[in-house]
Enzyme design. Structure first.
Site, PDB file in Angstrom:
ATOM      1  N   GLU A 144       0.827  -1.218   0.000  1.00  0.00           N
ATOM      2  CA  GLU A 144       0.000   0.000   0.000  1.00  0.00           C
ATOM      3  C   GLU A 144       0.855   1.260   0.000  1.00  0.00           C
ATOM      4  OE1 GLU A 144      -2.869  -0.527  -0.843  1.00  0.00           O
ATOM      5  OE2 GLU A 144      -2.995  -2.618  -0.248  1.00  0.00           O
ATOM      6  N   HIS A 147       1.947   2.278  -3.375  1.00  0.00           N
ATOM      7  CA  HIS A 147       0.923   3.019  -4.132  1.00  0.00           C
ATOM      8  C   HIS A 147       1.048   4.520  -3.880  1.00  0.00           C
ATOM      9  CE1 HIS A 147      -1.631   0.080  -6.065  1.00  0.00           C
ATOM     10  NE2 HIS A 147      -1.777  -0.632  -4.967  1.00  0.00           N
TER      11      HIS A 147
END
Ligand code: CO
Length: 183
Positions: A144, A147
């Protein structure tokens, strides 16, 4: 509200997210939307950029064993991690994990990442938190956080594997497109 997921190779996925400055009601609505979206698409993690918001926000909710029914995993609200402006403080070890991504649905690849990490972040109320994570949880954090820097997991693939993926992905998108045209 369930939001639409940004699908690779949408250029927004390559953009760097910015730090959150206001911990207000708007942020809470965004976090609730992210959680609903993640659950709707059966994900275990989601970065804000994946619903088109370029802010340093991620959520993680790994399934836990369901004691009533051991064959089924459940996602509990209590195990939901909401992280704002996260920073990795320590990183060590190595592990290989078969990863997927809601922005690249249907693709799973073995990716090498750190085995153990320590992260600092703020919760939805702006209170600083520290968390130690290993195994799958450490993978989810690293995936994550990547990202938020404008990168996706398939960038870890070797040149040949990446080429193969891009070819396969183009074909997949084309099929989807044709299906959409029939509606
Ligand atoms: Co992802």
């Amino acid at each position: 509200m369930v939001q639409e997921i940004v699908i690779y190779p949408n250029p927004i996925l390559r953009k760097k997210s910015q730090d959150v400055v206001k911990f207000d009601k708007e942020l809470h609505t965004l976090l609730d939307d992210m959680n609903e979206t993640m659950l709707h698409y059966s994900g275990v993690g989601l970065a804000a950029v994946q619903i088109g918001v370029l802010q340093n926000i991620l959520i993680i909710n790994l399934p836990v064993e369901n004691k009533d029914n051991p064959d089924e995993d459940v996602q509990l609200k209590e195990s939901l991690i909401e992280a704002i402006n996260p920073v990795i403080m320590k990183i060590n070890g190595e592990q290989i994990f078969n990863e997927g991504c809601l922005s690249i649905p249907g693709i799973n690849e073995d990716i090498t990442r750190a085995q153990h990490i320590v992260v600092e972040y703020f919760n939805r109320d702006g209170v600083k938190q520290t968390m130690e994570a290993e195994d799958f949880l450490a993978v989810a954090w690293q995936h994550e956080m990547e990202h938020l820097t404008g990168h996706v997991f398939i960038e870890h693939l070797s040149f040949l594997k990446r080429k193969k993926f891009e070819k396969e992905w183009k074909r997949k998108l084309k099929v989807k497109h044709t299906q959409n045209n029939k509606l």
